[in-house]
Design an enzyme around this catalytic site. Sequence first.
Site, PDB file in Angstrom:
ATOM      1  N   CYS A 104       0.810  -1.228   0.000  1.00  0.00           N
ATOM      2  CA  CYS A 104       0.000   0.000   0.000  1.00  0.00           C
ATOM      3  C   CYS A 104       0.840   1.273   0.000  1.00  0.00           C
ATOM      4  O   CYS A 104       0.614   2.181  -0.795  1.00  0.00           O
ATOM      5  CB  CYS A 104      -0.991  -0.010   1.152  1.00  0.00           C
ATOM      6  SG  CYS A 104      -0.271   0.051   2.809  1.00  0.00           S
ATOM      7  N   HIS A 141      -2.645   1.096   6.925  1.00  0.00           N
ATOM      8  CA  HIS A 141      -2.969   0.952   5.497  1.00  0.00           C
ATOM      9  C   HIS A 141      -3.264   2.332   4.920  1.00  0.00           C
ATOM     10  O   HIS A 141      -3.851   3.187   5.587  1.00  0.00           O
ATOM     11  CB  HIS A 141      -4.180   0.033   5.312  1.00  0.00           C
ATOM     12  CG  HIS A 141      -4.443  -0.298   3.885  1.00  0.00           C
ATOM     13  ND1 HIS A 141      -3.622  -1.119   3.148  1.00  0.00           N
ATOM     14  CD2 HIS A 141      -5.424   0.096   3.052  1.00  0.00           C
ATOM     15  CE1 HIS A 141      -4.097  -1.228   1.919  1.00  0.00           C
ATOM     16  NE2 HIS A 141      -5.199  -0.489   1.828  1.00  0.00           N
ATOM     17  N   HIS A 172      -5.913   1.534  -4.072  1.00  0.00           N
ATOM     18  CA  HIS A 172      -4.891   1.052  -3.142  1.00  0.00           C
ATOM     19  C   HIS A 172      -4.405  -0.330  -3.542  1.00  0.00           C
ATOM     20  O   HIS A 172      -4.998  -0.998  -4.395  1.00  0.00           O
ATOM     21  CB  HIS A 172      -5.460   1.021  -1.716  1.00  0.00           C
ATOM     22  CG  HIS A 172      -6.565   0.029  -1.521  1.00  0.00           C
ATOM     23  ND1 HIS A 172      -6.560  -0.891  -0.498  1.00  0.00           N
ATOM     24  CD2 HIS A 172      -7.707  -0.204  -2.215  1.00  0.00           C
ATOM     25  CE1 HIS A 172      -7.656  -1.638  -0.566  1.00  0.00           C
ATOM     26  NE2 HIS A 172      -8.373  -1.238  -1.593  1.00  0.00           N
TER      27      HIS A 172
END
Length: 183
Positions: free
Chosen positions: A84, A136, A148
Amino acid sequence: MTPWLPALMLTCSVAAHAAPGAVAYEDMDSLLSDKGVVARLGQQVQHARNTVSDQASSLVINAMAFLDVPYHYGGNSAETGFDCSGFVRAVYEQSLGKILPRRSDEQAAATQTIDRSELKPGDLVFFNTMRRAFSHVGIYVGEGKFIHAPRTGAQVRMEDMRLAYWSKRFNGARRVNTAEQKP
């Protein structure tokens, strides 16, 4: 061809990013069509094009060029795959020349806190997916959606952050200061 796509191609100078062994694309029209971006995300592409600055629009379109690149823990390129934060870092570096820190928690610390209601395409959205804050990160694209690199076994994709899973884990939104570019 969609009427706004030629204008999009003229205003966005985006390199085509591909995973190893993928077809090389000569223009953005071919890339977006082949990846199914126009069919799947045409409304978001058009929204980004019509409502945000050229800089943010270019960043979002560049991020979309990475759709379907495989997730790879610690990865930071289309050739090796992305995690990510590697994905976010690569998009900002390649789109704007902005170097962000490598880890998602460091990216959160290095950017300006904004309220969720202030989100604009190109802003960063953070989630607690590993029982720790800012574990994240993704790039907001507008209309409640973000792009993402989600997890092992998955690929870069777009999701709706209003879904229960993401809404429950939302940690905050941040804006990258693009005025102070690194040489």
